[in-house]
Design a protein around this motif. Structure first.
Motif, PDB file in Angstrom:
ATOM      1  N   ILE A   1       0.859  -1.181   0.000  1.00 25.00           N
ATOM      2  CA  ILE A   1       0.000   0.000   0.000  1.00 25.00           C
ATOM      3  C   ILE A   1       0.898   1.235   0.000  1.00 25.00           C
ATOM      4  N   THR A   2       0.732   2.057  -1.017  1.00 25.13           N
ATOM      5  CA  THR A   2       1.559   3.268  -1.138  1.00 25.13           C
ATOM      6  C   THR A   2       0.861   4.516  -0.603  1.00 25.13           C
ATOM      7  N   LYS A   3      -0.451   4.541  -0.607  1.00 27.50           N
ATOM      8  CA  LYS A   3      -1.227   5.652  -0.064  1.00 27.50           C
ATOM      9  C   LYS A   3      -2.497   5.098   0.572  1.00 27.50           C
ATOM     10  N   PRO A   4      -2.893   5.694   1.714  1.00 26.95           N
ATOM     11  CA  PRO A   4      -2.224   6.740   2.485  1.00 26.95           C
ATOM     12  C   PRO A   4      -1.037   6.194   3.277  1.00 26.95           C
ATOM     13  N   ALA A   5      -0.138   7.112   3.669  1.00 25.88           N
ATOM     14  CA  ALA A   5       1.042   6.695   4.420  1.00 25.88           C
ATOM     15  C   ALA A   5       0.772   6.668   5.912  1.00 25.88           C
ATOM     16  N   GLU A   6      -0.263   7.427   6.382  1.00 26.16           N
ATOM     17  CA  GLU A   6      -0.539   7.526   7.806  1.00 26.16           C
ATOM     18  C   GLU A   6      -1.548   6.454   8.225  1.00 26.16           C
ATOM     19  N   SER A   7      -1.579   6.205   9.503  1.00 26.39           N
ATOM     20  CA  SER A   7      -2.547   5.255  10.051  1.00 26.39           C
ATOM     21  C   SER A   7      -3.707   5.960  10.737  1.00 26.39           C
ATOM     22  N   ILE A   8      -3.548   7.280  11.019  1.00 23.05           N
ATOM     23  CA  ILE A   8      -4.647   8.065  11.573  1.00 23.05           C
ATOM     24  C   ILE A   8      -5.025   9.110  10.532  1.00 23.05           C
ATOM     25  N   LEU A   9      -6.255   9.083  10.095  1.00 15.06           N
ATOM     26  CA  LEU A   9      -6.698   9.915   8.988  1.00 15.06           C
ATOM     27  C   LEU A   9      -7.772  10.874   9.462  1.00 15.06           C
ATOM     28  N   THR A  10      -7.693  12.104   8.988  1.00 14.66           N
ATOM     29  CA  THR A  10      -8.626  13.133   9.430  1.00 14.66           C
ATOM     30  C   THR A  10      -9.646  13.494   8.359  1.00 14.66           C
TER      31      THR A  10
ATOM     32  N   ILE B   1     -11.227   8.622   1.848  1.00 10.73           N
ATOM     33  CA  ILE B   1      -9.887   8.021   1.887  1.00 10.73           C
ATOM     34  C   ILE B   1      -9.626   7.334   0.552  1.00 10.73           C
ATOM     35  N   VAL B   2      -8.501   7.636  -0.048  1.00  9.47           N
ATOM     36  CA  VAL B   2      -8.121   7.037  -1.329  1.00  9.47           C
ATOM     37  C   VAL B   2      -6.903   6.140  -1.084  1.00  9.47           C
ATOM     38  N   PHE B   3      -7.058   4.858  -1.451  1.00  7.52           N
ATOM     39  CA  PHE B   3      -5.966   3.891  -1.308  1.00  7.52           C
ATOM     40  C   PHE B   3      -5.320   3.669  -2.677  1.00  7.52           C
ATOM     41  N   GLU B   4      -4.019   3.602  -2.700  1.00  7.88           N
ATOM     42  CA  GLU B   4      -3.255   3.228  -3.889  1.00  7.88           C
ATOM     43  C   GLU B   4      -2.251   2.152  -3.499  1.00  7.88           C
TER      44      GLU B   4
ATOM     45  N   HIS C   1      -6.867   2.597  -7.991  1.00  7.73           N
ATOM     46  CA  HIS C   1      -7.103   3.172  -6.665  1.00  7.73           C
ATOM     47  C   HIS C   1      -8.427   2.628  -6.118  1.00  7.73           C
ATOM     48  N   PHE C   2      -8.587   2.808  -4.814  1.00  2.00           N
ATOM     49  CA  PHE C   2      -9.785   2.347  -4.118  1.00  2.00           C
ATOM     50  C   PHE C   2     -10.198   3.447  -3.152  1.00  2.00           C
ATOM     51  N   THR C   3     -11.417   3.954  -3.314  1.00  2.52           N
ATOM     52  CA  THR C   3     -11.889   5.082  -2.514  1.00  2.52           C
ATOM     53  C   THR C   3     -12.924   4.603  -1.494  1.00  2.52           C
ATOM     54  N   VAL C   4     -12.718   5.032  -0.244  1.00  6.66           N
ATOM     55  CA  VAL C   4     -13.671   4.754   0.828  1.00  6.66           C
ATOM     56  C   VAL C   4     -14.238   6.085   1.301  1.00  6.66           C
ATOM     57  N   SER C   5     -15.546   6.224   1.293  1.00  2.00           N
ATOM     58  CA  SER C   5     -16.195   7.468   1.705  1.00  2.00           C
ATOM     59  C   SER C   5     -16.989   7.245   2.980  1.00  2.00           C
TER      60      SER C   5
ATOM     61  N   ARG D   1      -2.172 -16.793  -3.866  1.00  2.00           N
ATOM     62  CA  ARG D   1      -2.834 -15.651  -3.252  1.00  2.00           C
ATOM     63  C   ARG D   1      -1.959 -15.059  -2.143  1.00  2.00           C
ATOM     64  N   TYR D   2      -2.091 -13.753  -1.970  1.00  5.13           N
ATOM     65  CA  TYR D   2      -1.409 -13.086  -0.867  1.00  5.13           C
ATOM     66  C   TYR D   2      -2.290 -11.935  -0.413  1.00  5.13           C
ATOM     67  N   SER D   3      -2.432 -11.785   0.918  1.00  7.24           N
ATOM     68  CA  SER D   3      -3.289 -10.747   1.481  1.00  7.24           C
ATOM     69  C   SER D   3      -2.521  -9.938   2.519  1.00  7.24           C
ATOM     70  N   ILE D   4      -2.817  -8.638   2.570  1.00 14.03           N
ATOM     71  CA  ILE D   4      -2.312  -7.774   3.623  1.00 14.03           C
ATOM     72  C   ILE D   4      -3.490  -6.960   4.157  1.00 14.03           C
ATOM     73  N   THR D   5      -3.375  -6.555   5.407  1.00 10.64           N
ATOM     74  CA  THR D   5      -4.426  -5.761   6.044  1.00 10.64           C
ATOM     75  C   THR D   5      -3.874  -4.393   6.419  1.00 10.64           C
ATOM     76  N   TYR D   6      -4.596  -3.372   6.028  1.00  7.16           N
ATOM     77  CA  TYR D   6      -4.218  -1.997   6.363  1.00  7.16           C
ATOM     78  C   TYR D   6      -5.176  -1.504   7.447  1.00  7.16           C
ATOM     79  N   ASP D   7      -4.626  -1.315   8.647  1.00  9.13           N
ATOM     80  CA  ASP D   7      -5.429  -0.817   9.768  1.00  9.13           C
ATOM     81  C   ASP D   7      -5.259   0.698   9.878  1.00  9.13           C
ATOM     82  N   PHE D   8      -6.357   1.411  10.119  1.00  8.62           N
ATOM     83  CA  PHE D   8      -6.283   2.865  10.226  1.00  8.62           C
ATOM     84  C   PHE D   8      -7.396   3.374  11.142  1.00  8.62           C
TER      85      PHE D   8
END
Length: 398
Positions: free
Chosen positions: A259-268, A272-275, A304-308, A328-335
């Motif tokens: 995951i290249t974006k977002p770089a932060e784990s706390i988002l304001t 949210i757009v994921f790349e 990209h993947f957008t979460v609203s 298959r390979y999976s990763i989880t992005y926690d934020f």
């Protein structure tokens, strides 16, 4: 001759009836037929059915002395001729085959003839060139070996040889050429055809030795990870062969995703757009994402993947990537989504007039997501406060 086993149905009988002085009567009889005068003839031809038969002859001289003979014979059974070579059903690519035969039965034959092919003509076996059966063209040859007596009776043996000049055909069915597979043990299937039958299949991997698998049209191979060449060969009954080769890749290594974006784990932000960046040595076949264990979203053809409006608090997105081999390979992005300011309310302290230098200040501070830090500025001095505390005692001057 007695006990002969004949092949022809139109049987030729020849006999001699004599007496030192004079014959009075002579008769012949075939099976259960009537007796016939035989003095006027010494041979006869009769059309008989297949099976066992008996020729009977009796003669009387002038003083009534009698002689009686029987000649049993069979029509249509095994002639007793043994063809040693070639065997019946032989398939060959040669233009001629050696011919050997033998006969030890009771039939009193005088010469042997052979017919090669249904359109051929009978010729003396002695006229065969070098004792070999010539096969001029690609064809199925019905061959008849016939042993004949001096009266036209015969016994015969039929057999077939095939001259085959056409190689078989063979083709892999599964997997197809260029396949990328994720198993080190794979079943290879193929189909082979030939007008006169396949004698054997062989298979090999890479530059190894050919391995016979009989008439099986599938075989399991154990392959290391990497590129391989698989070959299958068909050999027909005439000895002709054909091959088919395919390339396959064994890929047991899962793909990678970052995951290249977002770089932060706390988002304001509530949007949210994921790349991401996904890679695999042999190619990616699919990418998907699942938000908070919800429904899966296909991202295969997206960048990209957008979460609203996911809502305040903790969230997770699971990204799954699948390569062309099915790994298959999976990763989880926690934020954390935090779009609201923290709560801060004075309880006591501000506006207070006191004669003591020690001032007790109390307050209420909180946030739905959580506080990272809490500070108090007094007269230009900053005081750090543990985020879980709701009071502070200050030593102040007048």
């Amino acid at each position: 001759s007695p006990d002969s086993e004949l092949s022809n149905l139109d049987i030729n009988f020849r006999f001699d009836i004599t007496d030192n002085f004079k014959l009075k009567e002579a008769e012949i009889k075939i099976d259960d037929g009537g007796w016939e005068d035989a003095l006027m003839i010494n041979s006869t031809i009769r059309l008989l059915s297949s099976g066992f038969h008996i020729l009977r002859i009796r003669a009387y001289d002038m003083v009534a002395l009698r002689t009686y003979k029987e000649v049993p014979f069979t029509i249509g059974s095994d002639s007793g001729i043994k063809v040693i070579t070639p065997e019946n059903g032989t398939v060959t690519s040669n233009s001629s085959l050696p011919f050997k035969w033998e006969y030890e039965g009771p039939f009193n034959w005088s010469h042997a003839e052979i017919r090669i092919g249904k359109r051929g003509k009978f010729q003396s076996v002695e006229d065969l060139p070098d004792g070999r059966i010539p096969l001029e063209a690609e064809d199925d040859y019905q061959i008849i070996l016939r042993l004949m007596d001096g009266f036209g009776n015969y016994i015969e043996k039929q057999f077939t040889v095939i001259r085959d000049l056409t190689p078989p055909s063979i083709e892999f069915i599964c997997p197809s050429g260029g396949s990328i597979i994720n198993s080190t043990r794979t079943c290879f299937e193929w189909a082979g055809t030939d007008a006169n039958g396949i004698a054997e299949y062989l298979i090999r991997k890479d530059e190894g030795e050919w391995m016979g698998v009989g008439d099986n049209t599938e075989h399991n191979l154990t392959l290391a990870e990497g590129e391989h060449k698989i070959g299958v060969k068909a050999i027909d009954r005439a000895g002709h062969s054909s091959e088919d080769m395919i390339d396959v890749i064994v890929d047991r290594t899962p793909p990678d995703i970052r995951i290249t974006k977002p770089a932060e784990s706390i988002l304001t932000s509530s949007r949210i757009v994921f790349e991401w960046e996904a890679s695999d040595d042999n190619g990616i076949s699919g990418i998907s994402a699942r938000m908070d264990n919800g429904e899966e979203t296909d991202l295969t053809y997206l960048d990209h993947f957008t979460v609203s409006s996911p809502g305040e608090g903790n969230h997770s997105v699971e990204f799954t990537v699948v390569d062309v081999a099915g790994n298959r390979y999976s990763i989880t992005y926690d934020f954390i989504v935090d779009t609201e300011s923290p709560l801060l309310r004075w309880i006591s302290g501000p506006g207070m007039i006191t004669s003591s230098n020690l001032v007790n200040i109390s307050f209420e501070a909180g946030d739905e997501v959580g506080l990272e830090s809490l500070t108090l500025d007094v007269g230009g001095a900053t005081h750090g406060i543990p985020v879980l505390r709701d009071w502070l005692v200050l030593n102040l001057s007048d």
